[in-house]
Design an enzyme around this catalytic site. Structure first.
Site, PDB file in Angstrom:
ATOM      1  N   PHE A 149       0.916  -1.192   0.081  1.00 36.57           N
ATOM      2  CA  PHE A 149       0.096  -0.156  -0.047  1.00 36.57           C
ATOM      3  C   PHE A 149       0.911   1.274   0.078  1.00 36.57           C
ATOM      4  CE2 PHE A 149       1.048  -0.026   4.628  1.00 36.57           C
ATOM      5  CZ  PHE A 149       1.073   1.284   4.955  1.00 36.57           C
ATOM      6  N   LYS A 173      -1.467  -6.860  -9.595  1.00 30.65           N
ATOM      7  CA  LYS A 173      -2.140  -7.002  -8.590  1.00 30.65           C
ATOM      8  C   LYS A 173      -1.988  -5.912  -7.686  1.00 30.65           C
ATOM      9  CE  LYS A 173      -3.124  -8.477  -4.562  1.00 30.65           C
ATOM     10  NZ  LYS A 173      -3.331  -7.299  -3.681  1.00 30.65           N
ATOM     11  N   GLU A 176      -4.996  -3.895  -2.091  1.00 27.82           N
ATOM     12  CA  GLU A 176      -6.458  -3.551  -2.017  1.00 27.82           C
ATOM     13  C   GLU A 176      -6.717  -2.381  -1.389  1.00 27.82           C
ATOM     14  OE1 GLU A 176      -4.659  -6.081  -0.802  1.00 27.82           O
ATOM     15  OE2 GLU A 176      -5.467  -6.622   1.036  1.00 27.82           O
ATOM     16  N   ARG A 177      -5.870  -1.408  -0.592  1.00 29.43           N
ATOM     17  CA  ARG A 177      -6.203  -0.517   0.202  1.00 29.43           C
ATOM     18  C   ARG A 177      -5.924   0.777  -0.543  1.00 29.43           C
ATOM     19  NH1 ARG A 177      -2.649  -1.435   5.659  1.00 29.43           N
ATOM     20  NH2 ARG A 177      -1.947  -3.391   4.493  1.00 29.43           N
ATOM     21  N   SER A 226       4.996  -7.099   3.504  1.00 26.93           N
ATOM     22  CA  SER A 226       5.675  -7.396   4.720  1.00 26.93           C
ATOM     23  C   SER A 226       6.312  -8.675   4.756  1.00 26.93           C
ATOM     24  CB  SER A 226       4.613  -7.643   5.839  1.00 26.93           C
ATOM     25  OG  SER A 226       3.700  -8.688   5.354  1.00 26.93           O
ATOM     26  N   CYS A 281       9.737   1.514   3.520  1.00 25.37           N
ATOM     27  CA  CYS A 281      10.646   0.335   3.813  1.00 25.37           C
ATOM     28  C   CYS A 281      11.952   0.753   4.079  1.00 25.37           C
ATOM     29  CB  CYS A 281      10.820  -0.699   2.893  1.00 25.37           C
ATOM     30  SG  CYS A 281      11.240  -0.296   1.263  1.00 25.37           S
ATOM     31  N   GLU A 382       9.148  -4.373  13.261  1.00 28.32           N
ATOM     32  CA  GLU A 382       8.990  -3.006  12.246  1.00 28.32           C
ATOM     33  C   GLU A 382       7.538  -2.321  12.621  1.00 28.32           C
ATOM     34  OE1 GLU A 382       7.835  -4.086   8.342  1.00 28.32           O
ATOM     35  OE2 GLU A 382       8.615  -2.483   7.430  1.00 28.32           O
TER      36      GLU A 382
HETATM   37  P1  NAD Z   1       1.307  -6.611   3.111  1.00 25.45           P
HETATM   38  O1  NAD Z   1       2.149  -7.747   3.227  1.00 25.45           O
HETATM   39  O2  NAD Z   1       0.143  -6.608   3.995  1.00 25.45           O
HETATM   40  O3  NAD Z   1       0.579  -6.812   1.628  1.00 25.45           O
HETATM   41  C1  NAD Z   1       1.323  -6.703   0.497  1.00 25.45           C
HETATM   42  C2  NAD Z   1       0.511  -7.673  -0.617  1.00 25.45           C
HETATM   43  O4  NAD Z   1       0.440  -8.793  -0.112  1.00 25.45           O
HETATM   44  C3  NAD Z   1      -0.831  -6.754  -0.984  1.00 25.45           C
HETATM   45  O5  NAD Z   1      -1.095  -6.934  -2.336  1.00 25.45           O
HETATM   46  C4  NAD Z   1      -1.773  -7.805  -0.041  1.00 25.45           C
HETATM   47  O6  NAD Z   1      -2.962  -7.878  -1.010  1.00 25.45           O
HETATM   48  C5  NAD Z   1      -1.149  -9.325  -0.361  1.00 25.45           C
HETATM   49  N1  NAD Z   1      -1.595 -10.105   0.854  1.00 25.45           N
HETATM   50  C6  NAD Z   1      -1.475  -9.559   2.030  1.00 25.45           C
HETATM   51  N2  NAD Z   1      -1.843 -10.569   2.813  1.00 25.45           N
HETATM   52  C7  NAD Z   1      -1.792 -11.797   2.145  1.00 25.45           C
HETATM   53  C8  NAD Z   1      -1.938 -13.389   2.445  1.00 25.45           C
HETATM   54  N3  NAD Z   1      -2.261 -13.723   3.379  1.00 25.45           N
HETATM   55  N4  NAD Z   1      -1.787 -14.196   1.151  1.00 25.45           N
HETATM   56  C9  NAD Z   1      -1.389 -13.543   0.151  1.00 25.45           C
HETATM   57  N5  NAD Z   1      -1.384 -12.298  -0.190  1.00 25.45           N
HETATM   58  C10 NAD Z   1      -1.279 -11.221   0.677  1.00 25.45           C
HETATM   59  O7  NAD Z   1       2.133  -5.192   3.042  1.00 25.45           O
HETATM   60  P2  NAD Z   1       1.478  -4.003   3.010  1.00 25.45           P
HETATM   61  O8  NAD Z   1       1.086  -3.729   4.481  1.00 25.45           O
HETATM   62  O9  NAD Z   1       0.692  -3.459   2.002  1.00 25.45           O
HETATM   63  O10 NAD Z   1       2.924  -3.023   2.757  1.00 25.45           O
HETATM   64  C11 NAD Z   1       3.841  -2.594   4.103  1.00 25.45           C
HETATM   65  C12 NAD Z   1       4.923  -3.711   4.009  1.00 25.45           C
HETATM   66  O11 NAD Z   1       5.646  -3.512   2.929  1.00 25.45           O
HETATM   67  C13 NAD Z   1       6.060  -3.264   5.072  1.00 25.45           C
HETATM   68  O12 NAD Z   1       6.373  -4.281   5.612  1.00 25.45           O
HETATM   69  C14 NAD Z   1       7.023  -2.494   4.265  1.00 25.45           C
HETATM   70  O13 NAD Z   1       8.332  -2.601   5.140  1.00 25.45           O
HETATM   71  C15 NAD Z   1       6.929  -3.346   2.996  1.00 25.45           C
HETATM   72  N6  NAD Z   1       7.592  -2.511   1.832  1.00 25.45           N
HETATM   73  C16 NAD Z   1       8.889  -3.105   1.446  1.00 25.45           C
HETATM   74  C17 NAD Z   1       9.436  -2.609   0.575  1.00 25.45           C
HETATM   75  C18 NAD Z   1      10.829  -3.110   0.137  1.00 25.45           C
HETATM   76  O14 NAD Z   1      11.467  -2.643  -0.958  1.00 25.45           O
HETATM   77  N7  NAD Z   1      11.471  -4.004   0.778  1.00 25.45           N
HETATM   78  C19 NAD Z   1       8.773  -1.415  -0.100  1.00 25.45           C
HETATM   79  C20 NAD Z   1       7.811  -1.063   0.251  1.00 25.45           C
HETATM   80  C21 NAD Z   1       7.065  -1.636   1.375  1.00 25.45           C
END
Ligand code: NAD
Length: 489
Positions: A149, A173, A176-177, A226, A281, A382
């Site tokens: 997001f 994809k 969703e937020r 995450s 991140c 985090e």
């Molecule tokens: P998230 O893991 O909740 O969601 C990321 C994606 O995974 C979304 O598209 C979501 O729909 C999908 N998803 C969520 N739960 C799932 C499940 N159980 N099964 C399958 N798919 C699922 O992450 P977020 O809250 O959207 O983003 C924040 C996180 O992203 C933080 O941890 C941040 O550090 C990380 N991030 C990392 C980088 C990097 O380059 N390392 C860059 C940006 C964000």
């Protein structure tokens, strides 16, 4: 309120989803749309369309493929302000932060416009008499990106333009937020005239992600989010024989040496820790002061945190916006409480603020936790909010040990006037991105966005050469042309 649609095989389609997620402006709480949680059948339709488009697209010369990316670059420039405002509205960051995000997105498109040279192979004549050998790069097939997001407009550009410029077809994809920025970007992509099926957009959550991971037509998966989900996506994609690059969470430490320029350092560290409300991140999350850096840094950092203006990112003069959801705010506030319970003090405590005009917004103000102990929960978790934990080390050795004790390995920075200290840090810090007198070591588009340990699963990263490597197979060809054959002509 805008209707959120899928884009499959060149058509905007209403999802048959039974479940939806509300898209809510985190400052104003305005309902902006409802994301359909598309069933797996819609993901399969996108995969089929992408697979059908692949044979013709891969035969399209790279020089011709990038013409669509040139068009996209100009469309993104033309709609730069509109897209940046949309990012602020659905995600909460300030308008300047959103502009920075779109600039990096465009930079990635610019890089991929040189794909005819980037994907060149190499060759040798006469590796043995009359035998030539060459390496050529070929696209993989269908690829897919699963996005988080916090960068609704940028992250997809670490992958999508590289994928299609290399001759792959693609599915996105979004989170969703925050689906609205991506929907607008896809409307612009459509205007480039890309052949149908080359790029597809499927909204949703777990079902769509699992659909990607299990679909045999999809050969490559790029994930950002995450660490728990990154690991899950990586394992399931790999088990199904796919190439995968999965970027996870972070807990980024910044070391402050006694010889650092404190005024410059505190300003930069404040931008790193509180920019995008700490939802980056690459945000600084721990500051480790070394020796006598402790007192001046703590005092100046507390002033910087307390004076930061918080509010709606579209309003002038705002330095920090809200966090994404009320749930996220609750989690951040709870972790501040955990830090205090673990023995830290909070001379600047940002819990429970009311921002005039946006009383319902998901605001947490900048927070400083002083005296965070190595190994404690706030030192390891985090927080993904505007919270900076201060730790202390007596020497650079001790500070480097603290940096390397971290499970994550996205980024670490050092502030110092000493070349020797900086060089040691650069060599020994176990992270993918190092900053020296820099607070956000986020690589330019022509460098890989790196990451070690729980921050990355895979080996080739997004952006730059790594992305070209990720989105192509290497094929080695050895040819024999006996001399006597050529004499016939
Ligand atoms: P998230 O893991 O909740 O969601 C990321 C994606 O995974 C979304 O598209 C979501 O729909 C999908 N998803 C969520 N739960 C799932 C499940 N159980 N099964 C399958 N798919 C699922 O992450 P977020 O809250 O959207 O983003 C924040 C996180 O992203 C933080 O941890 C941040 O550090 C990380 N991030 C990392 C980088 C990097 O380059 N390392 C860059 C940006 C964000």
């Amino acid at each position: 309120m805008e209707k959120i649609l899928n884009y499959i095989n060149g058509q905007w389609l209403e999802s048959t989803a039974a479940e939806f997620v509300d898209v809510i402006n985190p400052a104003t709480q305005e309902l902006m749309g409802r994301t359909p949680l598309s069933p797996v059948s819609e993901l399969e339709a996108a995969a089929q369309a992408a697979a059908a488009a692949f044979p013709e697209w891969r035969r399209t010369p790279a020089a011709e493929r990038v013409q669509y990316l040139f068009k996209l670059k100009f469309l993104l420039e033309e709609h730069f302000e509109e897209l940046s405002r949309l990012i602020t509205m659905e995600c909460g960051k300030t308008l300047d932060e959103a502009r920075g995000e779109m600039r990096r997105a465009i930079e990635n498109v610019e890089i991929t416009c040189s794909m005819p040279i980037l994907m060149q192979g190499y060759n040798n004549e006469d590796v043995a008499r009359g035998i030539d050998e060459m390496m050529i790069r070929q696209p993989l097939g269908v690829g897919a990106a699963i996005c988080p997001f916090n960068f609704p407009g940028m992250i997809v550009f670490w992958f999508l333009p590289y994928a299609i410029a290399c001759g792959n077809t693609y599915i996105v994809k979004p989170s969703e937020r925050v689906p609205l920025t991506m929907q607008r970007i896809f409307q612009l992509i459509e205007q480039t005239g890309l052949p149908k099926g080359v790029v597809n957009l499927v909204n949703g959550a777990k079902a769509a992600v699992d659909g990607i991971l299990d679909n045999p037509a999809i050969k490559a998966v790029s994930f950002v989010g995450s660490s728990t989900i990154a690991k899950y996506v990586y394992s399931r994609a790999a088990a199904n024989g796919k190439r995968a690059q999965c970027q996870g969470g972070a807990k980024n430490p910044i070391v402050i040496m006694p010889d650092a320029d404190m005024e410059m350092t505190t300003k930069i560290v404040a931008d790193s820790a509180f920019g995008c409300a700490g939802q980056r991140c690459a945000a600084a999350s721990l500051a480790i002061t070394v020796a006598e850096a402790r007192d001046p840094f703590t005092e100046m950092m507390c002033d910087a945190a307390a004076s930061r203006t918080t509010g709606y990112g579209l309003d002038a003069g705002i330095q920090m916006g809200p966090v994404i959801t009320p749930m996220s705010r609750g989690r951040i506030e709870e972790l501040i409480g955990t830090g205090i319970a673990e023995g830290a003090s909070a001379p600047v405590d940002g819990r429970g603020p009311k921002v005039a005009g946006y009383e319902q917004g998901n605001f947490v103000r900048p927070t400083i936790l002083v005296g965070v102990q190595p190994g404690s929960q706030v030192a390891r978790t985090e927080i993904f909010g505007p919270v900076l934990g201060l730790m202390h080390a007596n020497t650079l050795d001790e500070a480097i040990q603290m940096v390397n004790a971290n499970n994550y390995g996205n980024m670490a920075c050092i502030f110092t006037a000493s070349g020797a200290a900086a060089r040691r840090f650069r060599t020994e810090a176990e992270v993918g991105d190092v900053g020296i007198n820099v607070g956000i070591a986020a690589p330019m588009a022509y460098y890989p966005f790196s990451g070690y340990k729980d921050s990355f699963f895979g080996d080739m990263h997004g952006q730059g050469w790594d992305a070209v490597e990720f989105f192509t197979h290497k094929k080695v060809v050895i040819e024999r042309w006996p001399k006597e054959w050529s004499r016939k002509f």
